[in-house]
Write a protein that holds these residues in place. Structure first.
Motif, PDB file in Angstrom:
ATOM      1  N   TYR A   1     -20.784  25.328   4.954  1.00 11.40           N
ATOM      2  CA  TYR A   1     -21.206  24.406   3.906  1.00 11.40           C
ATOM      3  C   TYR A   1     -20.438  23.093   4.022  1.00 11.40           C
ATOM      4  O   TYR A   1     -19.230  23.084   4.215  1.00 11.40           O
ATOM      5  CB  TYR A   1     -20.937  25.058   2.548  1.00 11.40           C
ATOM      6  CG  TYR A   1     -21.272  24.201   1.357  1.00 11.40           C
ATOM      7  CD1 TYR A   1     -22.578  23.769   1.136  1.00 11.40           C
ATOM      8  CD2 TYR A   1     -20.299  23.839   0.449  1.00 11.40           C
ATOM      9  CE1 TYR A   1     -22.884  22.999   0.030  1.00 11.40           C
ATOM     10  CE2 TYR A   1     -20.600  23.064  -0.659  1.00 11.40           C
ATOM     11  CZ  TYR A   1     -21.893  22.658  -0.859  1.00 11.40           C
ATOM     12  OH  TYR A   1     -22.188  21.893  -1.954  1.00 11.40           O
TER      13      TYR A   1
ATOM     14  N   GLY B   1     -19.948  20.742   1.762  1.00  6.86           N
ATOM     15  CA  GLY B   1     -19.273  20.255   0.562  1.00  6.86           C
ATOM     16  C   GLY B   1     -19.720  18.871   0.154  1.00  6.86           C
ATOM     17  O   GLY B   1     -20.915  18.581   0.062  1.00  6.86           O
ATOM     18  N   PRO B   2     -18.781  17.964  -0.098  1.00  4.35           N
ATOM     19  CA  PRO B   2     -19.130  16.646  -0.609  1.00  4.35           C
ATOM     20  C   PRO B   2     -19.888  15.784   0.382  1.00  4.35           C
ATOM     21  O   PRO B   2     -20.461  14.767   0.012  1.00  4.35           O
ATOM     22  CB  PRO B   2     -17.764  16.028  -0.934  1.00  4.35           C
ATOM     23  CG  PRO B   2     -16.802  16.759  -0.077  1.00  4.35           C
ATOM     24  CD  PRO B   2     -17.335  18.150   0.027  1.00  4.35           C
TER      25      PRO B   2
ATOM     26  N   HIS C   1     -23.355  14.832  -0.552  1.00  7.07           N
ATOM     27  CA  HIS C   1     -23.521  14.136  -1.820  1.00  7.07           C
ATOM     28  C   HIS C   1     -23.100  12.675  -1.773  1.00  7.07           C
ATOM     29  O   HIS C   1     -23.583  11.871  -2.534  1.00  7.07           O
ATOM     30  CB  HIS C   1     -22.735  14.849  -2.925  1.00  7.07           C
ATOM     31  CG  HIS C   1     -23.295  16.190  -3.266  1.00  7.07           C
ATOM     32  ND1 HIS C   1     -24.383  16.355  -4.094  1.00  7.07           N
ATOM     33  CD2 HIS C   1     -22.948  17.431  -2.861  1.00  7.07           C
ATOM     34  CE1 HIS C   1     -24.673  17.635  -4.199  1.00  7.07           C
ATOM     35  NE2 HIS C   1     -23.815  18.306  -3.463  1.00  7.07           N
TER      36      HIS C   1
ATOM     37  N   LEU D   1     -13.057  17.600   3.921  1.00  8.34           N
ATOM     38  CA  LEU D   1     -13.277  18.461   2.770  1.00  8.34           C
ATOM     39  C   LEU D   1     -12.255  18.244   1.665  1.00  8.34           C
ATOM     40  O   LEU D   1     -12.379  18.815   0.588  1.00  8.34           O
ATOM     41  CB  LEU D   1     -13.266  19.923   3.227  1.00  8.34           C
ATOM     42  CG  LEU D   1     -14.383  20.285   4.214  1.00  8.34           C
ATOM     43  CD1 LEU D   1     -14.298  21.751   4.587  1.00  8.34           C
ATOM     44  CD2 LEU D   1     -15.753  19.972   3.643  1.00  8.34           C
TER      45      LEU D   1
ATOM     46  N   ASP E   1     -15.266  16.409  -4.403  1.00  8.05           N
ATOM     47  CA  ASP E   1     -16.704  16.612  -4.485  1.00  8.05           C
ATOM     48  C   ASP E   1     -17.264  15.698  -5.576  1.00  8.05           C
ATOM     49  O   ASP E   1     -16.765  15.673  -6.708  1.00  8.05           O
ATOM     50  CB  ASP E   1     -16.995  18.074  -4.807  1.00  8.05           C
ATOM     51  CG  ASP E   1     -18.459  18.426  -4.667  1.00  8.05           C
ATOM     52  OD1 ASP E   1     -19.272  17.871  -5.431  1.00  8.05           O
ATOM     53  OD2 ASP E   1     -18.798  19.254  -3.805  1.00  8.05           O
TER      54      ASP E   1
ATOM     55  N   ARG F   1     -19.778  15.885  -7.374  1.00  4.20           N
ATOM     56  CA  ARG F   1     -20.227  16.584  -8.578  1.00  4.20           C
ATOM     57  C   ARG F   1     -19.069  16.846  -9.532  1.00  4.20           C
ATOM     58  O   ARG F   1     -19.207  16.696 -10.747  1.00  4.20           O
ATOM     59  CB  ARG F   1     -20.915  17.899  -8.182  1.00  4.20           C
ATOM     60  CG  ARG F   1     -22.179  17.698  -7.356  1.00  4.20           C
ATOM     61  CD  ARG F   1     -22.664  18.989  -6.752  1.00  4.20           C
ATOM     62  NE  ARG F   1     -21.670  19.543  -5.833  1.00  4.20           N
ATOM     63  CZ  ARG F   1     -21.817  20.690  -5.174  1.00  4.20           C
ATOM     64  NH1 ARG F   1     -22.912  21.417  -5.338  1.00  4.20           N
ATOM     65  NH2 ARG F   1     -20.878  21.124  -4.350  1.00  4.20           N
TER      66      ARG F   1
ATOM     67  N   VAL G   1     -14.940  23.811  -3.393  1.00  2.00           N
ATOM     68  CA  VAL G   1     -14.941  23.402  -4.797  1.00  2.00           C
ATOM     69  C   VAL G   1     -13.845  24.133  -5.566  1.00  2.00           C
ATOM     70  O   VAL G   1     -13.095  23.522  -6.340  1.00  2.00           O
ATOM     71  CB  VAL G   1     -16.322  23.661  -5.423  1.00  2.00           C
ATOM     72  CG1 VAL G   1     -16.248  23.612  -6.952  1.00  2.00           C
ATOM     73  CG2 VAL G   1     -17.324  22.621  -4.931  1.00  2.00           C
TER      74      VAL G   1
ATOM     75  N   GLN H   1     -10.520  22.579  -4.709  1.00  2.00           N
ATOM     76  CA  GLN H   1     -10.362  21.251  -5.305  1.00  2.00           C
ATOM     77  C   GLN H   1     -10.117  21.342  -6.807  1.00  2.00           C
ATOM     78  O   GLN H   1      -9.344  20.538  -7.364  1.00  2.00           O
ATOM     79  CB  GLN H   1     -11.592  20.396  -5.013  1.00  2.00           C
ATOM     80  CG  GLN H   1     -11.708  19.975  -3.560  1.00  2.00           C
ATOM     81  CD  GLN H   1     -12.822  18.974  -3.331  1.00  2.00           C
ATOM     82  OE1 GLN H   1     -13.518  18.576  -4.253  1.00  2.00           O
ATOM     83  NE2 GLN H   1     -12.976  18.559  -2.088  1.00  2.00           N
TER      84      GLN H   1
END
Length: 253
Positions: free
Chosen positions: A13, A15-16, A19, A27, A31, A33, A60, A63
């Motif tokens: 994945y 991650g950010p 986005h 990483l 993020d 979100r 996530v 973080q």
């Protein structure tokens, strides 16, 4: 490029990266979100007990603990191989943190990557760590006291579609109800629901064809989720359309 597991979640994945245009290997970049959610509800993460459902490789969850100062974070994912990666990622990232002292706050990413490569990843110490990972299908499992709560905040990011396809309408209702029962009074549930067209793409050939039959039985649509959440005891308190997918924050009544 990512690969999908049989449960719909992704390995490797990014991650950010998907986005906000960050390179996939960055990483440690917060993020987008999480940044947005914290701007909507400023106290939603700090010093809170958090459950990250569908935690994938743990970016996530990690973080939340290191960058957003959660009191504790429990990450859960149905794929045990992703949980193994999450454990390693957390230990790798936390190895770079300069711990807090009586006079100074902790400093994330204080030690360079080269230091970790030279000295190795630190061992996990249960009494000192505040991030924990569990492999389970949280919708149906009652085996792990670690994920039983109560929690102050529950995150279900990029997840609701896969739960819906796997467990059907009743399973999704049960999921929302379990979230309500697992949250402390006044706790928050954050969801990032995928649009219906995303469901249609998910069951296409080479993506998630195993869900084609369950897809046909679904009556609920993403537009129905607010009503279902209201029925199990949630009030919508914040939302945003600023990112690729809408973010909704509900509060337990």
């Amino acid at each position: 490029m990512t690969s999908r597991t049989t449960n719909g979640n992704y390995r490797a994945y990014q991650g950010p990266a998907r986005h906000q245009g960050a390179a996939p290997n960055l990483l440690h970049v917060p993020d987008a979100r999480l940044v947005l959610i914290a701007s909507l509800i400023p106290d939603i993460f700090t010093s809170k007990r958090i459950l990250d459902i569908g935690c994938n490789t743990g970016v996530v969850s990690t973080q939340l603990a290191i960058d957003f100062n959660a009191a504790s974070v429990h990450g859960v994912d149905i794929d045990s191989s992703l949980i193994d990666k999450a454990e390693y990622y957390y230990l790798h990232r936390s190895s770079r943190v300069l711990p807090a002292t009586a006079e100074t706050a902790k400093v994330p990413d204080y030690f360079p990557l080269s230091a970790v490569l030279d000295a190795g990843v630190r061992a996990k110490h249960a009494k000192d760590d505040n991030v924990f990972f569990v492999a389970e299908d949280w919708v149906t499992s009652s085996d792990h006291t670690e994920t039983a709560g109560p929690f102050d905040t529950i995150l279900a990011l990029s997840l609701v579609k896969w739960l819906h396809l796997k467990h059907g309408d009743d399973g999704l209702r049960n999921f929302f109800d379990k979230c309500a029962r697992t949250l402390a009074a006044g706790g928050h549930l954050v969801i990032e629901p995928q649009p219906w067209v995303s469901y249609e793409k998910a069951i296409a050939q080479m993506k998630a064809p195993q869900y084609q039959e369950s897809f046909k039985s679904l009556k609920l649509r993403p537009d129905d989720f607010p009503r279902v959440l209201k029925e199990v005891g949630f009030d919508l308190v914040a939302s945003s359309t600023a990112l690729a997918r809408d973010i909704f924050v509900y509060k337990k009544a």
